[in-house]
Design an enzyme around this catalytic site. Sequence first.
Site, short mmCIF file in Angstrom:
data_model
loop_
_atom_site.label_atom_id
_atom_site.label_comp_id
_atom_site.label_asym_id
_atom_site.label_seq_id
_atom_site.Cartn_x
_atom_site.Cartn_y
_atom_site.Cartn_z
N PRO A 215 0.81 -1.28 -0.06
CA PRO A 215 -0.09 -0.11 -0.04
C PRO A 215 0.78 1.19 0.18
O PRO A 215 0.38 2.20 -0.24
CB PRO A 215 -0.90 -0.02 1.39
CG PRO A 215 -0.12 -1.24 2.03
CD PRO A 215 0.54 -2.06 1.31
N GLU B 254 1.83 -7.88 8.73
CA GLU B 254 2.16 -6.50 8.79
C GLU B 254 3.12 -5.97 7.67
O GLU B 254 3.40 -4.83 7.52
CB GLU B 254 2.92 -6.20 10.29
CG GLU B 254 2.08 -6.44 11.24
CD GLU B 254 0.96 -5.53 11.25
OE1 GLU B 254 0.69 -4.51 11.00
OE2 GLU B 254 -0.40 -6.26 11.65
#
Length: 253
Positions: free
Chosen positions: A90, A117
């Site tokens: 992202p 993560e």
Amino acid sequence: MTFDVITIFPGFFGSILEHGLLKRAMASGHAAIRLHDLRDYTEDRHRTVDDRPFGGGPGMVFKPEPIFRAVETLRSEKHEKSLRVILLSPQGRLLTQAGAEELTRAERLILICGRYEGVDQRVVENLVTDEISIGDYVLSGGELPAAVVMEATVRLIPGVLGNEESREQDSFAVPAGAPPEVRQGLLDCPQYTRPAQFRDWNVPEVLLSGNHEQIRQWRRRQALEETWRRRPDLLAHVPLSEEDRRWLEALRA
Ligand code: SAM
């Protein structure tokens, strides 16, 4: 083009490789998609790919060793100059049609799908050539983004789509003959099919007229209008004719 996808869920890609465009592109030899299980590049009994983050905090992080081992093994198979190692993230640059077009210049892409993560920062800094995001939102893994990158790229490889004209008329397509600095085109115009009347809604008369010049002009004006209403940012980068400018001025007025 060859795509090497590194993932902990190779089975995830089953349905997209068995349907539609990617399947056809592989069958016709335009694309090869190879799936690699990251766990095959571990060296411990438990096939461990992740560990707790240094400094504490929630979740797990992909360890660097299996990813380095996977990419270095794949890289050593063949030395293409145009090989790119892409981390889906992202935090990467947003995928656009122009970005997908640019990816088609590579012979081979290695796509790394993160999970949890994310991946150890040493992978980002020392192994990958590109970080690509498919949008400003967070998904649980890089598999869907990798599928999006492959689909967006493969359909731009010449010969993959049955009708090359359709790709030139798609939203964002750079118009034929545009100078190299033009990287994005307009949104597509509205499309209609039979029946000409559905409930109380009629297809615009001009599309039934058979007058090719009037249809061309209507489609161009609709594409300009859609773009002006929904994505005015795109208009700044598209080459406009005198006729286009007059139409846009009329709309603004
Ligand atoms: N902690 C990371 C962050 O906030 O930037 C998010 C990690 S996400 C839960 C797990 C993985 O999904 C990422 O490593 C990446 O591979 C993938 N991912 C999630 N959203 C994505 C997006 N918008 N574009 C590309 N990859 C994405």
